[in-house]
Enzyme design. Structure first.
Site, mmCIF file in Angstrom:
data_model
loop_
_atom_site.group_PDB
_atom_site.id
_atom_site.type_symbol
_atom_site.label_atom_id
_atom_site.label_comp_id
_atom_site.label_asym_id
_atom_site.label_seq_id
_atom_site.Cartn_x
_atom_site.Cartn_y
_atom_site.Cartn_z
ATOM 1 N N VAL A 35 0.830 -1.205 0.000
ATOM 2 C CA VAL A 35 0.000 0.000 0.000
ATOM 3 C C VAL A 35 0.862 1.252 0.000
ATOM 4 O O VAL A 35 0.629 2.186 -0.783
ATOM 5 C CB VAL A 35 -0.953 0.005 1.211
ATOM 6 C CG1 VAL A 35 -1.782 1.286 1.234
ATOM 7 C CG2 VAL A 35 -1.869 -1.214 1.171
ATOM 8 N N GLU A 148 -10.638 5.787 5.897
ATOM 9 C CA GLU A 148 -11.497 5.070 4.954
ATOM 10 C C GLU A 148 -10.939 3.703 4.579
ATOM 11 O O GLU A 148 -11.681 2.722 4.461
ATOM 12 C CB GLU A 148 -11.688 5.904 3.678
ATOM 13 C CG GLU A 148 -12.602 5.265 2.650
ATOM 14 C CD GLU A 148 -14.044 5.218 3.110
ATOM 15 O OE1 GLU A 148 -14.534 4.098 3.391
ATOM 16 O OE2 GLU A 148 -14.672 6.287 3.192
ATOM 17 N N VAL A 151 -11.325 -0.290 6.557
ATOM 18 C CA VAL A 151 -12.447 -1.224 6.659
ATOM 19 C C VAL A 151 -12.584 -2.135 5.450
ATOM 20 O O VAL A 151 -12.687 -3.349 5.591
ATOM 21 C CB VAL A 151 -13.769 -0.467 6.893
ATOM 22 C CG1 VAL A 151 -14.953 -1.415 6.841
ATOM 23 C CG2 VAL A 151 -13.727 0.248 8.237
ATOM 24 N N ILE A 155 -13.387 0.228 -1.165
ATOM 25 C CA ILE A 155 -14.829 0.467 -1.073
ATOM 26 C C ILE A 155 -15.117 1.646 -0.144
ATOM 27 O O ILE A 155 -14.731 1.624 1.025
ATOM 28 C CB ILE A 155 -15.560 -0.777 -0.537
ATOM 29 C CG1 ILE A 155 -15.256 -1.984 -1.419
ATOM 30 C CG2 ILE A 155 -17.057 -0.536 -0.471
ATOM 31 C CD1 ILE A 155 -15.790 -3.282 -0.875
ATOM 32 N N ASP A 220 -9.401 -10.288 11.739
ATOM 33 C CA ASP A 220 -9.393 -9.134 10.836
ATOM 34 C C ASP A 220 -10.807 -8.600 10.648
ATOM 35 O O ASP A 220 -11.052 -7.388 10.760
ATOM 36 C CB ASP A 220 -8.793 -9.546 9.493
ATOM 37 C CG ASP A 220 -8.854 -8.444 8.456
ATOM 38 O OD1 ASP A 220 -7.957 -7.578 8.460
ATOM 39 O OD2 ASP A 220 -9.793 -8.433 7.634
ATOM 40 N N LYS A 224 -12.710 -4.849 11.839
ATOM 41 C CA LYS A 224 -13.474 -4.010 10.917
ATOM 42 C C LYS A 224 -14.922 -3.858 11.379
ATOM 43 O O LYS A 224 -15.515 -2.779 11.241
ATOM 44 C CB LYS A 224 -13.411 -4.612 9.515
ATOM 45 C CG LYS A 224 -12.002 -4.606 8.924
ATOM 46 C CD LYS A 224 -11.915 -5.402 7.636
ATOM 47 C CE LYS A 224 -10.510 -5.381 7.078
ATOM 48 N NZ LYS A 224 -10.362 -6.226 5.864
ATOM 49 N N GLY A 334 -5.463 -5.175 -1.444
ATOM 50 C CA GLY A 334 -4.538 -4.965 -2.559
ATOM 51 C C GLY A 334 -3.915 -3.591 -2.487
ATOM 52 O O GLY A 334 -4.509 -2.634 -1.974
#
Length: 460
Positions: A35, A148, A151, A155, A220, A224, A334
Site C-alpha cells: 500500500v 477510509e 475497513v 470500497i 481481521d 473491521k 490490494g
C-alpha cells in the site's frame, strides 16, 4: 471523525486560508509495503492533478522504512529509519500511516496528532481498540484523523456512514469484509474441495498469508466490524466487544448441504440494533436499543445480494430507516485499491489544511450497550450423525422443543453407518441453541453434532 465539511466555529475555521496557494503541504509516509508503495507512486505521478484538487502542492517529505539499503524506486534521500523524527519535522503537515500493527504505529500517530498534524491511516487493528485515544488527541489539537481504507480497501463505506447517512438512523450493517476467507469459501463452493486444500491454494496464489490466523479465524473481520459498529451506531465499540468465529471448521459437506437449501456460506460481519432484553433498562417502549456485533460463517440464500460476492471481493450492505438498503461493492484489499482510499483521505485532509477547516470528530453520544451473544436471535443449520433406527427423529425433535427452539425443516439422509439429519430452525437465541446442542450430544441415538452454522438473510 472523518469528512470534508468545514466547521463553522473555532479559531481554525475563522482563520480563512491557512496556507497560500504556493505553500506546499508536506506529507510523511510511514511504511512502504504494497500500500505504501502505491501511495508514494500516486503522490509523485499525479502531483499536478492532486495540486488542483487540493489547492496547493502535496510534497513528499520522507518515507519511514525498516531498511534504507533496498532499492524502492524513489530518491534514497527520502528514506529514513527514524519514523519519530520524520513525523515531528516542522515541514510535515500530514502523516500517512500504512505500516500496520499496534506498536509503534500507535505512538507515532499519537505524536503526530498531538503536534497538530493530520493523520490518514489504514490500520484497522489499531483503530478497533484505540480510536477513542486517537480521536481525543485529534480533538485537542484540532487535527484530522481519517481512515477510509481501514475497513474495506477501495470500497467507500466509512465516509457514507459518517457523512451521507448522518441525518438518518442506521439499523443494520452486514458485510463480507475479508477477501482471504471469501476467496476460500467461494472456491470451496465452486469446486467442492475441502477447507485445508482450498487454504493451500489460496496461500499459493497469494490470497492468504503464511500465517493466515488473523483472516481465517475472523480477527481481521472483527476489527473491521468494531469500526463499522462504532460509526453506524454512534457508540464506541472495540474488537473485544465483537463475538467472533472463523471458517476453519467449515467443511465441504456444509457447502453441499447449503447448496441443497439454495444457499451458500460466507463469513459475515454483522452489526445491528436489537431491542433491550426483558427487565433491562430501556426494555420499555422508547428505551435504548442494544448493539449486537458479531463475525461468523453463515448460510445466506442465493438470492441475497451478498451471495454473489465471490473471490477476494468485499461488499457491505447498510440498512437505514429512511434510505433503505444500500450496497457497497468492490476490491477490499490490494496495494492499488487500498491506496486509492488512502489518497481520497489525503486529499480531504490536505484541503482542510489549505482552507483552514476540520473534519467532524468522533461521535459516540448514543452510548448503546452491547448485547451478549447469548441473547442474539438468528436461525441455525444443525448437522447431526444419528443411528438409523425408529424413534430417532422424534427424540431429536423433542430436545429442540424442550429448549424452546422451533424447527423449520428436517432432512434425513441414509449413510453406510447410520444416518444424517439436517435441521433448520426458526429464529432462536444463541443460548437456547447452545443448550439444545449440548442436550443432543448426550442422546444415545446421536453419534455426533457435526456442525452448527447460522442462517442469515432470510425474510423470516
Amino acid at each position: 471523525m472523518r469528512g470534508g465539511g468545514r466547521e463553522t466555529g473555532g479559531p481554525a475555521a475563522d482563520s480563512g486560508f491557512r496556507f497560500g496557494s504556493d505553500h506546499p503541504i508536506g506529507v510523511a509516509v510511514l511504511g512502504m509495503g504494497n500500500v505504501g508503495t502505491e501511495v508514494v507512486r500516486i503522490i509523485q505521478e499525479q502531483s499536478q492533478d492532486l495540486r488542483q484538487r487540493v489547492g496547493a502542492p502535496l510534497v513528499l517529505r520522507g518515507v519511514a522504512v525498516r531498511r534504507i539499503d533496498v532499492d524502492r524506486g524513489i530518491d534514497p534521500e527520502l528514506l529514513t529509519t527514524d519514523a519519530h523524527a520524520l513525523v515531528t519535522r516542522d515541514d510535515v503537515d500530514l502523516v500517512v500511516e500504512v505500516m500496520g500493527g499496534i506498536d509503534p504505529a500507535r505512538a507515532l500517530i499519537g505524536t503526530a496528532l498531538t503536534a497538530g498534524k493530520s493523520v490518514v491511516t489504514a490500520n484497522k487493528a489499531l483503530l478497533a481498540d484505540y480510536t477513542g485515544e486517537l480521536a481525543a488527541a485529534a480533538a485537542r489539537s484540532r487535527a484530522d484523523l481519517y481512515f477510509e481504507a481501514a475497513v474495506a480497501g477501495a470500497i467507500p463505506v466509512v465516509r457514507p456512514l459518517i457523512q451521507s447517512l448522518s441525518g438518518d438512523r442506521v439499523n443494520r450493517v452486514v458485510g463480507i469484509v475479508n477477501g482471504t476467507t471469501n476467496f476460500i469459501l467461494s472456491a470451496m463452493d465452486e469446486t467442492g474441495a475441502d477447507y485445508e486444500m482450498t487454504l493451500k491454494e489460496a496461500t499459493r496464489l497469494g490470497y492468504a498469508e503464511a500465517d493466515p490466523t488473523a483472516d481465517v479465524e475472523g480477527f481481521d473481520a472483527a476489527a473491521k466490524a468494531a469500526i463499522l459498529a462504532s460509526l453506524a451506531f454512534h457508540t464506541r465499540v472495540t474488537a473485544a466487544d465483537v463475538y467472533r468465529e472463523g471458517i476453519s471448521r467449515i467443511t465441504s459437506e456444509d457447502l453441499e448441504t447449503a447448496a441443497a437449501l439454495g444457499c451458500t456460506v460466507k463469513l459475515l460481519a454483522i452489526c445491528e440494533r436489537v431491542p433491550a432484553g426483558p427487565g433491562e433498562p430501556g426494555s420499555a417502549q422508547g428505551g435504548k436499543d442494544r448493539i449486537s456485533v458479531r463475525v461468523y460463517p453463515a448460510l445466506i440464500p442465493r438470492k441475497h445480494p451478498l451471495s454473489s460476492v465471490n473471490g477476494a471481493f468485499n461488499a457491505v450492505v447498510v440498512e437505514a430507516e429512511n434510505a433503505g438498503r444500500l450496497m457497497f461493492y468492490g476490491q477490499g484489499a490490494g496495494g492499488a485499491p487500498t491506496a486509492s482510499a488512502v489518497m481520497g483521505d489525503v486529499v480531504m485532509a490536505a484541503r482542510n489544511k489549505f482552507f483552514g477547516g476540520r473534519a467532524p470528530g468522533e461521535s459516540v453520544y448514543a452510548e448503546l450497550p452491547i448485547a451478549p451473544i447469548g441473547d442474539t436471535p438468528t436461525r441455525y443449520h444443525v448437522n447431526l450423525k444419528v443411528a438409523d433406527r425408529t424413534g430417532v427423529l422424534q427424540a431429536v425433535a423433542g430436545e429442540f422443543a424442550q429448549h424452546g427452539v422451533s424447527i423449520s425443516t428436517v432432512r434425513q439422509e441414509g449413510q453406510d453407518e447410520g444416518a444424517r439429519l439436517v435441521v433448520v430452525t426458526h429464529h432462536a437465541t444463541e443460548s437456547a441453541l447452545a443448550d439444545t446442542v449440548a442436550a443432543l450430544a448426550e442422546l444415545e441415538s446421536v453419534t455426533s453434532v457435526t456442525s452448527v452454522v447460522r442462517l442469515e438473510g432470510t425474510e423470516e
